[in-house]
Design a protein around this motif. Structure first.
Motif, PDB file in Angstrom:
ATOM      1  N   SER A 159      60.949  61.979  48.443  1.00 29.01           N
ATOM      2  CA  SER A 159      62.195  62.718  48.635  1.00 29.01           C
ATOM      3  C   SER A 159      63.413  61.809  48.747  1.00 29.01           C
ATOM      4  CB  SER A 159      62.105  63.600  49.893  1.00 29.01           C
ATOM      5  OG  SER A 159      61.834  62.804  51.038  1.00 29.01           O
ATOM      6  N   ASP A 160      63.219  60.502  48.771  1.00 28.42           N
ATOM      7  CA  ASP A 160      64.344  59.569  48.851  1.00 28.42           C
ATOM      8  C   ASP A 160      64.998  59.441  47.482  1.00 28.42           C
ATOM      9  OD1 ASP A 160      65.864  57.377  50.327  1.00 28.42           O
ATOM     10  OD2 ASP A 160      65.038  56.269  48.618  1.00 28.42           O
ATOM     11  N   THR A 183      65.191  69.167  48.982  1.00 31.76           N
ATOM     12  CA  THR A 183      64.408  68.246  49.804  1.00 31.76           C
ATOM     13  C   THR A 183      64.820  66.791  49.605  1.00 31.76           C
ATOM     14  OG1 THR A 183      62.689  68.025  48.098  1.00 31.76           O
ATOM     15  CG2 THR A 183      62.439  69.811  49.686  1.00 31.76           C
ATOM     16  N   VAL A 185      66.852  63.391  49.861  1.00 29.86           N
ATOM     17  CA  VAL A 185      67.644  62.812  50.947  1.00 29.86           C
ATOM     18  C   VAL A 185      68.337  61.563  50.443  1.00 29.86           C
ATOM     19  CG1 VAL A 185      67.593  61.825  53.267  1.00 29.86           C
ATOM     20  CG2 VAL A 185      66.054  63.704  52.673  1.00 29.86           C
ATOM     21  N   ASP A 186      69.636  61.447  50.739  1.00 29.94           N
ATOM     22  CA  ASP A 186      70.411  60.251  50.463  1.00 29.94           C
ATOM     23  C   ASP A 186      70.747  59.606  51.802  1.00 29.94           C
ATOM     24  OD1 ASP A 186      72.078  58.245  49.626  1.00 29.94           O
ATOM     25  OD2 ASP A 186      73.346  59.524  48.372  1.00 29.94           O
ATOM     26  N   ALA A 187      70.216  58.405  52.051  1.00 27.74           N
ATOM     27  CA  ALA A 187      70.403  57.749  53.342  1.00 27.74           C
ATOM     28  C   ALA A 187      71.856  57.407  53.616  1.00 27.74           C
ATOM     29  CB  ALA A 187      69.546  56.486  53.413  1.00 27.74           C
ATOM     30  N   PRO A 192      71.328  66.705  57.445  1.00 31.13           N
ATOM     31  CA  PRO A 192      69.896  66.884  57.196  1.00 31.13           C
ATOM     32  C   PRO A 192      69.620  67.221  55.737  1.00 31.13           C
ATOM     33  CG  PRO A 192      70.790  68.851  58.215  1.00 31.13           C
ATOM     34  CD  PRO A 192      71.909  67.844  58.178  1.00 31.13           C
ATOM     35  N   PRO A 193      68.363  67.110  55.294  1.00 29.76           N
ATOM     36  CA  PRO A 193      68.028  67.511  53.919  1.00 29.76           C
ATOM     37  C   PRO A 193      68.359  68.980  53.680  1.00 29.76           C
ATOM     38  CG  PRO A 193      66.232  66.273  54.913  1.00 29.76           C
ATOM     39  CD  PRO A 193      67.200  66.542  56.006  1.00 29.76           C
ATOM     40  N   SER A 195      71.411  70.143  53.356  1.00 28.42           N
ATOM     41  CA  SER A 195      72.793  70.434  53.714  1.00 28.42           C
ATOM     42  C   SER A 195      73.680  70.280  52.490  1.00 28.42           C
ATOM     43  CB  SER A 195      73.251  69.497  54.827  1.00 28.42           C
ATOM     44  OG  SER A 195      73.223  68.147  54.394  1.00 28.42           O
ATOM     45  N   GLN A 198      74.364  66.667  51.438  1.00 23.31           N
ATOM     46  CA  GLN A 198      73.191  65.984  50.891  1.00 23.31           C
ATOM     47  C   GLN A 198      72.883  66.467  49.479  1.00 23.31           C
ATOM     48  OE1 GLN A 198      71.160  63.581  51.696  1.00 23.31           O
ATOM     49  NE2 GLN A 198      71.479  63.151  53.866  1.00 23.31           N
TER      50      GLN A 198
END
Length: 459
Positions: A159-160, A183, A185-187, A192-193, A195, A198
């Motif tokens: 998911s990254d 799902t 995700v960008d760090a 949160p995932p 949103s 994101q």
């Protein structure tokens, strides 16, 4: 000193929308303790800086190019293996394109995405299926059930966003599927995932990766309870193609609707069927929603609707029964209840058919949603036929828009409707005045000017 954390000072020039709400994704001009859009406190953060996109297909930095040098080259898509899907896509998947696929839970989005990956894969070029919601064994079970177990597909449970883009750039697959975009995700982005911030960041980076590598992407997206794709509305502007997979989860038929397509026409509709072995094409799409046995029942009328650019033969079922309630019920499935009430008022006023002491039920067979005004006349005849217990003659079809004066108005694409009626085995058609048919072997036309004239054709 206030407990609210103030943003760090910065001497750089700020843009009009330099801050973003981590709760709802709204962009504001300056920092505030409370979001003006959703009302949440302490959720305004500085918007992340957007890095320049690397040069890729269509992003040359050498200066302007004359239009005549690039115009005229047709965009050719790669067939997916499902003709109905290719119809909606405009011929197939275009290299470097980004397709957003939405639909209700359980309607078959992941199944369709997996079948698209299997159709695009080959021994020399393996497709990539990235799952962020299911385990690899769950995807393997679906592949075995749908006959995709032996397809050349690489699975990645990740998911990254950085890992996903690295996998796409490293393998350069013929098709990459992201299931689902909510799902990812960008760090580097707060929230949160799933949103809005994101999802917007993930789609922006994936679009850039697709244009740079030339790999077509299919992004599976969740939908809200209103039926729109979850996340900010800008997602549909960022991608090239937006598809919606619709249908009753308990039924068999599925509708693949194209609402945006930069490589083909919009409004196209694909007809599929969900089986235990996956999605398949319908053998006879023009008869998919018909049951000849029920058309002889009073209140059941065959009509031809244009859902987008495709005409479909659909059965409209009306039922009017005496009521024991003080306020009669008006229940519609697949049709706007306010439009139904309008047609009931027209028939009471213009045709002297009382419905004030009857419960009225209206249904579009097959789970279709009828928004085409060309089905008005069929709805009126279905309700009147049920009220009078009279059926339309076998082998007849009806279409036309009904006005408040009881007049029957012409509809668009009447030639395509009549051609679809002929393919469905219709011999006679009740149509508005002025309708002309170009097909010599088409149905016989019975032109009517008002709803009262159309009622004469009820047996």
């Amino acid at each position: 000193m206030s407990a609210l954390a103030l943003p760090a000072a910065s001497h750089r020039l700020r843009t009009r929308a330099d801050y973003v709400c981590e709760h709802c994704g709204a962009r504001v001009r300056k920092w505030a303790g409370r979001c003006p859009a959703c009302g949440e406190w302490n959720c305004i953060a500085e918007a992340p800086s957007v890095t320049a996109l690397e040069p890729g297909p269509g992003r040359g930095l050498s200066g302007p190019v004359a239009l005549v040098e690039v115009a005229g080259d047709p965009v050719r898509g790669v067939p997916t293996g499902l003709r109905e899907v290719d119809r909606v896509l405009g011929g197939g998947l275009v290299p470097a394109s980004v397709v957003l696929l939405g639909g209700d839970p359980g309607v078959g989005k992941s199944t369709l995405a997996l079948q698209l990956a299997a159709g695009a894969s080959s021994v020399a070029a393996r497709a990539l299926y990235c799952t962020g919601e299911e385990s690899l064994s769950q995807v393997g079970l679906r592949a075995s059930r749908t006959g995709c177990g032996s397809a050349a597909i690489d699975l990645l449970a990740e998911s990254d966003i950085d890992s996903l883009i690295a996998a796409i750039e490293r393998s350069a697959p013929p098709l990459a599927v992201i299931d689902s975009i909510q799902t990812v995700v960008d760090a580097a982005v707060a929230g949160p995932p799933g949103s809005p911030s994101q999802v917007r960041s993930a789609v922006c980076r994936l679009v850039s990766a697709a244009k740079t590598t030339g790999v077509p992407l299919v992004l599976v997206g969740h939908v809200t309870k209103e039926g729109a794709i979850a996340g900010p509305r800008t997602l549909e502007h960022m991608v090239d193609v937006v598809l919606y997979l619709e249908g009753d989860r308990l039924g068999e038929q599925r509708l693949l609707r194209g609402v945006k397509n930069r490589f083909g026409s919009t409004g196209e509709l694909g007809l599929l069927a969900m089986e235990a072995s996956g999605l398949r094409e319908l053998a006879a799409p023009h008869r998919a929603f018909l049951d000849q046995r029920s058309l002889v029942t009073s209140g059941n009328v065959l009509t031809i609707t244009c859902d987008g650019a495709r005409p479909l033969a659909v059965e409209v079922q009306g039922l009017a029964v005496p009521t024991h309630l003080a306020i009669p019920r008006r229940t519609c499935s697949g049709f706007d209840v306010n439009r139904c009430c309008l047609l009931l008022a027209v028939m009471e006023k213009r045709c002297s058919i009382p419905f004030g002491e009857s419960d009225v039920f209206l249904n579009a067979a097959g789970g279709l949603r009828l928004s085409d005004p060309g089905v008005d006349l069929a709805v009126a005849l279905a309700l009147a036929g049920s009220r009078r217990d009279r059926a339309l003659r076998p082998g007849w079809a009806v279409f036309g828009e009904v006005g408040l004066g009881g007049e029957v108005r012409p509809v668009s694409r009447d030639g395509a409707r009549l051609k679809a009626a002929a393919a469905a085995g219709v011999g006679d058609a009740v149509v508005p005045e002025g309708t002309r048919v170009d097909e010599p072997h088409g149905p016989r036309l019975h032109e009517v000017a008002t709803v009262r004239d159309a009622l004469r054709h009820l047996a």
